[in-house]
Design an enzyme around this catalytic site. Structure first.
Site, PDB file in Angstrom:
ATOM      1  N   LYS A 175     -66.293  -3.473  70.708  1.00  0.00           N
ATOM      2  CA  LYS A 175     -66.814  -2.103  70.761  1.00  0.00           C
ATOM      3  C   LYS A 175     -67.012  -1.749  72.243  1.00  0.00           C
ATOM      4  CE  LYS A 175     -68.562   1.633  68.798  1.00  0.00           C
ATOM      5  NZ  LYS A 175     -67.807   2.561  67.932  1.00  0.00           N
ATOM      6  N   ASP A 232     -69.467 -11.680  61.563  1.00  0.00           N
ATOM      7  CA  ASP A 232     -70.283 -11.884  60.364  1.00  0.00           C
ATOM      8  C   ASP A 232     -69.945 -10.812  59.326  1.00  0.00           C
ATOM      9  OD1 ASP A 232     -72.201 -12.789  58.673  1.00  0.00           O
ATOM     10  OD2 ASP A 232     -73.917 -12.229  59.895  1.00  0.00           O
TER      11      ASP A 232
END
Ligand code: NAI
Length: 338
Positions: A175, A232
């Site tokens: 990101k 995750d």
């Protein structure tokens, strides 16, 4: 030579799926001597600590642990024991494959998905650097840690894995448009290391677009490398694409010790009812067999799982069937024997 492996049965459905896995490995005649140790909420209740010293020394001694899921109290209480074990042994690479099982009815059954998520396992948002700001918890801060060293190590692990397993592409997920420093560093490291691996294609993608692409065209992904939090979440998404959490394994690889487990948690809603699907842990055990050099037994295990799932008679509830853990495990053992 027999391999000594630490065994943690864990909380919730843990004991059910661990027992099933041990039965199946016995049927495969895997040369393993189990050393059972405790961890998690059950250990906390019985022994006053969620991670007894003996568990740490057993893992350190044996270098390999097969672990059922462990309950982590939400918001308060002890910190995640999974994270603590991974950090203690510097298990820096969390490798989570997600692959279509031919013949198994899923939402994406017509698409050949075969991706492996390589998640940085020691820092990012899970470095454990967080605090509250008084008065009355007026605010809270969590630090996202990204070091050049750990980023290099995980990206290199992803490329080496790709090369070893004959894979063609590594996609780095980040990101960096918003997290300019941490995300930017991770991306820069990835781009630099990718130049050393000209036999493997490299691309990068922003996490939000990645989620959309994984749902729209999951077949375009091969090896994925990403930071802790994104890894995750993406691995649960990947699990959903191939039939659910009951199917996806994970390996936590470190230099001194490695831990093999299911991606899913303790499934408290079905714990103790004999309904859990042990496949994810079985596949984790398959990764462990590969790790220990018992590659043929690992392949045999995966082929037997695929055969039972494709046959469709002994399918657990999470996959739309009616079998319980025991019936599915019996079918698998019969398949291995036959
Ligand atoms: P979960 O993965 O335990 O359950 C999510 C849903 O998937 C539930 O509906 C559950 O019944 C189903 N499910 C999961 N595994 C299944 C299986 N093998 N067979 C059939 N259905 C299955 O996630 P949740 O509820 O968010 O977490 C419960 C606890 O597990 C929490 O304390 C959490 O901290 C812990 N956890 C532990 C992990 C580990 O030990 N590596 C990983 C993830 C969560």
């Amino acid at each position: 030579m027999s391999f000594k492996v630490s065994l943690i049965r864990g909380d919730g459905i843990g004991p059910e799926i661990v027992d099933a896995t041990v039965r199946v490995l016995d049927a495969l005649q895997a040369d393993i001597e189990w050393e059972e140790v405790r961890a998690g909420s059950g250990a906390f209740k019985d022994l006053g600590t969620p991670l007894p010293e003996e568990t740490i020394s057993s893992i350190g001694r044996n270098g390999v642990v097969l672990k059922g899921p462990l309950e982590t109290p939400i918001g308060t209480g002890f910190r995640s024991i999974n994270v603590t074990i991974r950090k203690h042994f510097d298990m820096y690479a969390n490798v989570r494959p997600a692959k279509t099982t031919p013949g198994l009815a899923t939402r994406f059954q017509d698409v050949a998905i075969d991706m492996v998520i390589v998640r940085e396992n020691t820092e990012g948002a899970y470095a454990g650097i967080e605090h509250v700001i008084p008065p009355n918890r007026a605010a809270a801060e969590t630090v996202i840690l990204c070091t050049r060293w750990a980023s290099e190590r995980i990206v290199r692990h992803a490329f080496e894995y790709a090369r070893r397993c004959g894979r063609k592409q590594v996609t780095l997920v980040h990101k960096a448009n918003i997290l300019k420093e941490t995300g930017g560093l991770f991306l820069e490291v990835g781009q630099t290391i990718a130049r050393e691996y000209d036999d493997i294609a490299f691309n990068d993608i922003i996490i939000d677009n990645m989620c959309m692409q994984m749902v729209r065209r999951p077949e375009q992904f091969d090896v994925i490398v990403t930071t802790n939090l994104f890894g995750d979440i993406l691995s649960d998404l990947a699990a959903g694409l191939i039939g659910g959490l009951g199917l996806t394994p994970g390996a936590n690889i470190g230099n001194g010790a490695s831990m093999f487990e299911a991606v899913h948690g303790t499934a408290p809603d079905i714990a103790g009812k004999g309904l859990a699907n042990p496949t994810a842990l079985l596949r984790a055990a398959g990764m462990m067999l590969d790790h220990l050099g018992m590659v043929d037994k690992g392949r045999r295990l995966e082929e037997s799982i695929a055969a039972v799932l494709a046959h469709g008679k002994a399918i657990t509830g999470d996959l739309g069937g009616r079998a319980g853990t025991a019936e599915y495990t019996d079918a698998l053992i019969a398949e291995i024997g036959g």
